[in-house]
Scaffold this motif. Structure first.
Motif, mmCIF file in Angstrom:
data_model
loop_
_atom_site.group_PDB
_atom_site.id
_atom_site.type_symbol
_atom_site.label_atom_id
_atom_site.label_comp_id
_atom_site.label_asym_id
_atom_site.label_seq_id
_atom_site.Cartn_x
_atom_site.Cartn_y
_atom_site.Cartn_z
ATOM 1 N N GLU A 134 -20.693 113.106 109.809
ATOM 2 C CA GLU A 134 -21.448 112.525 108.695
ATOM 3 C C GLU A 134 -22.388 111.432 109.189
ATOM 4 O O GLU A 134 -23.538 111.339 108.752
ATOM 5 N N ARG A 135 -21.916 110.625 110.113
ATOM 6 C CA ARG A 135 -22.758 109.558 110.667
ATOM 7 C C ARG A 135 -23.926 110.146 111.436
ATOM 8 O O ARG A 135 -25.064 109.676 111.314
ATOM 9 N N LEU A 136 -23.679 111.178 112.213
ATOM 10 C CA LEU A 136 -24.762 111.830 112.946
ATOM 11 C C LEU A 136 -25.772 112.452 111.990
ATOM 12 O O LEU A 136 -26.988 112.350 112.205
ATOM 13 N N GLN A 137 -25.281 113.093 110.924
ATOM 14 C CA GLN A 137 -26.191 113.689 109.951
ATOM 15 C C GLN A 137 -27.037 112.623 109.266
ATOM 16 O O GLN A 137 -28.233 112.819 109.036
ATOM 17 N N SER A 138 -26.422 111.488 108.952
ATOM 18 C CA SER A 138 -27.201 110.419 108.314
ATOM 19 C C SER A 138 -28.254 109.879 109.282
ATOM 20 O O SER A 138 -29.372 109.544 108.862
#
Length: 143
Positions: A107-111
């Protein structure tokens, strides 16, 4: 065969046969062999009184030796079962935590990807978000 006599430090039964119990150590040997249920048979009582005493010793040996061993075995089995259950619970918890951390990392990478697309710049993920190949996982990053 109720009686006997001693002749020169040796106990004989009334019929003239030598008693197998010539010392206290001989008697203890019979008790230990009987109580541990080994039962060698090298020394056995011959008289009715001796047989009655040894019969009661055999029954009492169940209470003295066998029952405590059963209790110890049951307690050990319960402890081993509890340990296995606890180990399985820890493994399940660790698996859930790993999955949760993996989802949070993705999720952090996608954000970061979305932020980079919105600003027109490519942001490099922090080093802590990357995993090396030496750890057995593919390196996650943005090209």
């Amino acid at each position: 065969m109720a009686g006997g006599y001693i002749e020169g430090d040796v106990w004989y039964y009334s019929d003239g046969t030598r008693s197998p119990f010539q010392s206290v150590a001989d008697c203890f040997w019979l008790l230990i062999v009987t109580m541990t249920t080994v039962g060698y048979g090298d020394v056995v009582p011959i008289t009715l009184q001796g047989k009655l005493v040894m019969s009661s010793v055999m029954i009492l040996s169940l209470f003295i030796i066998a029952f405590p061993l059963c209790m110890i075995t049951m307690q050990y089995s319960q402890c081993a079962r509890d340990f296995a259950d606890e180990k399985a619970t820890h493994a399940k918890t660790a698996k859930r935590l790993r999955a949760r951390f993996q989802r949070a990392r993705l999720e952090r990478l996608q954000s970061l990807i979305v932020e980079g697309a919105e600003t027109g710049r490519r942001k490099k993920p922090p080093i802590s978000m990357m995993r090396s190949k030496s750890a057995g996982n593919l390196m996650v990053g943005i090209k």
